[in-house]
Design an enzyme around this catalytic site. Structure first.
Site: not given
Lengths: 170, 97
Positions: A64-66
């Site tokens: 999620g990052h990223y």
């Protein structure tokens, strides 16, 4: 008391210790996905030490990052440095010649109290190896000041100072 | 020693003390990032509670600052040093080389 995990490195000056990831799992309560240090070395118990965190593309935070731009969150670099501090702190109990109370030393690992003026100088990406260093400073009550640094290929990725609690009270 | 010289000496010592108090106030404010001017902090204002509203994390910051700036160690037994600016300066002066 847990048996001494490693023999002192034979060098001049104060005794230093090295810890494998298996040793570290006996010293810290953290587990996947939050165990953020792979190895520790040049540890002077209760004073200073170095460590390594190899950053893999499989780290869960990269999902999620990223999604299209994998960079290690700065707070996770701070977490790696803080876990090295915990290793140095627990090493003081393990390597002390004085008999320690029985029990799991990892339960003595405290909390982060403050993150002071940490600078992030470089993006950390999959494939990087963070070389961590920490120097414990003055203490007062249950708090201790520490200076920390993380480098990649000799270049500073993050540096600053933290306050940690020396135990789990409050 | 003349009376004038003694008076000057006392004045000089008092000014040196005021300067040191101001230096400590400025160092504390800078270190803790307080939004207050050093001129409005009184010398006997408590550092904790209703004074500067410091907490235990702040007190460790002051321990580090005093160690770095003056080479003076503050330990758990020296809690009186945190009573006020005057108390802290008294402590530093008593333990400086």
């Amino acid at each position: 008391m847990t048996a001494m995990l490693s023999k002192p490195d034979t060098k001049t000056g104060p005794a230093t210790f090295s810890y494998s990831s298996d040793d570290i799992k006996k010293m810290l309560p953290h587990r996947w996905p939050m165990l953020m240090i792979d190895r520790a070395y040049d540890v002077i118990p209760g004073e200073s030490g170095k460590g390594v965190k190899s950053v893999s593309v499989n780290e869960p935070f990269f999902a999620g990052h990223y999604p299209d731009h994998s960079i290690m969150p700065g707070v996770m670099i701070v977490e790696s440095m803080a876990q090295l501090v915990a290793v140095i702190y627990v090493a003081e109990m393990l390597e002390s010649p004085v008999e320690q109370p029985a029990g799991d030393v990892s339960e003595q690992v405290g909390y982060l109290g403050a993150i002071k003026s940490v600078k992030f100088n470089k993006l950390v990406v999959p494939g990087d190896q963070l070389v961590l260093s920490a120097q414990l400073g003055p203490r007062l009550g249950g708090l201790r000041s520490v200076t920390v640094k993380a480098t990649v290929d000799g270049q500073t990725a993050a540096s600053g100072s933290l306050i940690v609690t020396t135990g789990r009270a409050g | 020693m003349s009376t004038t010289a003694t008076y000057d000496e006392i004045r000089e010592a008092a000014q040196a003390r005021l300067d040191k108090n101001m230096k400590i106030k400025t160092l504390i404010i800078d270190r803790l990032g307080l939004e207050v001017s050093p001129e409005v902090v009184s010398d006997n204002q408590p550092l904790f509670g209703r004074g500067l509203e410091m907490d235990s994390l702040d007190s460790l910051e002051i321990v580090v600052m005093v160690n770095n700036e003056f080479g003076v160690s503050v330990n758990d037994d020296d809690i009186e040093a945190f009573g006020s600016i005057n108390a802290l300066v008294d402590f530093v002066e008593a333990h400086e080389d």
